[in-house]
Design an enzyme around this catalytic site. Sequence first.
Site, PDB file in Angstrom:
ATOM      1  N   TYR A 145       0.842  -1.207   0.000  1.00  0.00           N
ATOM      2  CA  TYR A 145       0.000   0.000   0.000  1.00  0.00           C
ATOM      3  C   TYR A 145       0.876   1.255   0.000  1.00  0.00           C
ATOM      4  O   TYR A 145       0.749   2.105  -0.876  1.00  0.00           O
ATOM      5  CB  TYR A 145      -0.908  -0.036   1.228  1.00  0.00           C
ATOM      6  N   GLY A 148       3.140   1.441  -3.065  1.00  0.00           N
ATOM      7  CA  GLY A 148       2.285   1.617  -4.246  1.00  0.00           C
ATOM      8  C   GLY A 148       1.822   3.067  -4.353  1.00  0.00           C
ATOM      9  O   GLY A 148       1.859   3.675  -5.424  1.00  0.00           O
ATOM     10  N   GLY A 205      -1.894  -3.729  20.691  1.00  0.00           N
ATOM     11  CA  GLY A 205      -0.781  -3.175  21.460  1.00  0.00           C
ATOM     12  C   GLY A 205      -1.308  -2.486  22.703  1.00  0.00           C
ATOM     13  O   GLY A 205      -2.430  -2.746  23.171  1.00  0.00           O
ATOM     14  N   GLY A 207      -2.215   0.582  23.057  1.00  0.00           N
ATOM     15  CA  GLY A 207      -3.243   1.599  22.803  1.00  0.00           C
ATOM     16  C   GLY A 207      -2.728   3.019  22.928  1.00  0.00           C
ATOM     17  O   GLY A 207      -3.499   3.975  22.883  1.00  0.00           O
ATOM     18  N   ARG A 211      -3.584   8.427  16.274  1.00  0.00           N
ATOM     19  CA  ARG A 211      -4.043   8.780  14.934  1.00  0.00           C
ATOM     20  C   ARG A 211      -4.835  10.090  15.101  1.00  0.00           C
ATOM     21  O   ARG A 211      -5.182  10.487  16.215  1.00  0.00           O
ATOM     22  CB  ARG A 211      -4.973   7.715  14.327  1.00  0.00           C
ATOM     23  N   PRO A 273       2.322   2.239  12.530  1.00  0.00           N
ATOM     24  CA  PRO A 273       2.911   3.522  12.926  1.00  0.00           C
ATOM     25  C   PRO A 273       2.520   3.923  14.360  1.00  0.00           C
ATOM     26  O   PRO A 273       1.375   3.751  14.767  1.00  0.00           O
ATOM     27  CB  PRO A 273       2.350   4.505  11.903  1.00  0.00           C
TER      28      PRO A 273
END
Length: 310
Positions: A145, A148, A205, A207, A211, A273
């Site tokens: 992704y 690309g 994970g 937390g 984001r 990330p």
Amino acid sequence: MRTLVTGGAGFLGSHLCDSLIAKGHEVICLDNFFTGHKSNIEHLVSNPNFEMMRWDVIDPFKVEVDQIYNLACPASPVHYQHNPIKTIKTSVIGAINVLGLAKRTGARIFQASTSEVYGDPTEGNHPQVESYWGNVNPIGIRSCYDEGKRCAETLFFDYHRSNNVDIRVIRIFNTYGPRMCPGDGRVVSNFICQALRGEPITIFGGGTQTRSFCYVSDLISGFELLMDKEGITGPVNVGNPNEITMLELAENVLAITGSKSEIVHKPLPEDDPQQRRPDITVARRELCWEPNVALKEGLEKTIQYFESII
Ligand code: NAD
Ligand code: UDP
């Protein structure tokens, strides 16, 4: 104005088609229905200005259009990792096909790129600015992704430099709202569906990863402002700079739904990330754009949508 939207039956594409139709465009929606759904566009099908074309963007095609929005590509890790070779073909061969079409027709062309081009940002590169070249693993499970989309950006800028194609490149940060696919594994749809069904909320994970979530209507207005702006190529970050941890997101969803679901932790996926937040200085300055919908309001609308479909 006749406008092609590739990936038009998907989450973002269908909202874009709605907005373009409302503004009087003739819209050709091209989609292979890999992750898109007829239900997202069925209300448009009887509109004489709307045309559905079931097609794969990696196969050459000809249409006569004035504008192209290229959104075709699965966007959630579950879907883009399902067939990684197909994902990279969709981004790269798809870009070559739509850019060839833009070159032939003279159409202005918009690329839905992504914050994933920044990968897992290194220290000193948070929030992400457009001039940051990113920190992407080229051989990992997200690479189909990320790489690309990076290659597609390269193609856009090479067609612009070599053939004067009129490009607009946007880097979209995590977006949520009605018509997200309930099974696509993205965090907002997962948490909401889990909360509504009374199932455990799965935090990957600890937390503490972050984001920044943008409501879909804000994003679509950013798309159109960039497309209609003269004298700009991008890339331009469009997203909501309000950054939260996945734990905080889970707490928000639990509070709004009133769900009694417990929180459980699952292993963090490879190359996930740690943090992501857009620097939107360029969007503010060049497009006079900034998001208006607060997370609570956006989550309420999204929860209402999921209540109606699950
Ligand atoms: P989505 O999966 O809902 O929509 C993608 C659409 O493209 C679907 O309708 C799918 O069927 C179609 N498609 C996939 N492969 C195709 C192919 N080979 N030929 C024709 N159609 C094809 O995802 P979305 O969230 O609406 O994302 C739309 C675009 O925005 C994608 O390019 C994605 O990379 C980009 N983006 C989205 C986000 C986000 O948070 N939603 C963030 C960054 C970038
Ligand atoms: N995530 C999570 N639980 C889930 C789904 C995702 O904790 O059920 C995490 C995921 O590991 C990532 C974040 O939420 O850290 C955002 O994931 P998503 O797939 O929505 O977007 P992306 O990682 O592509 O930004």
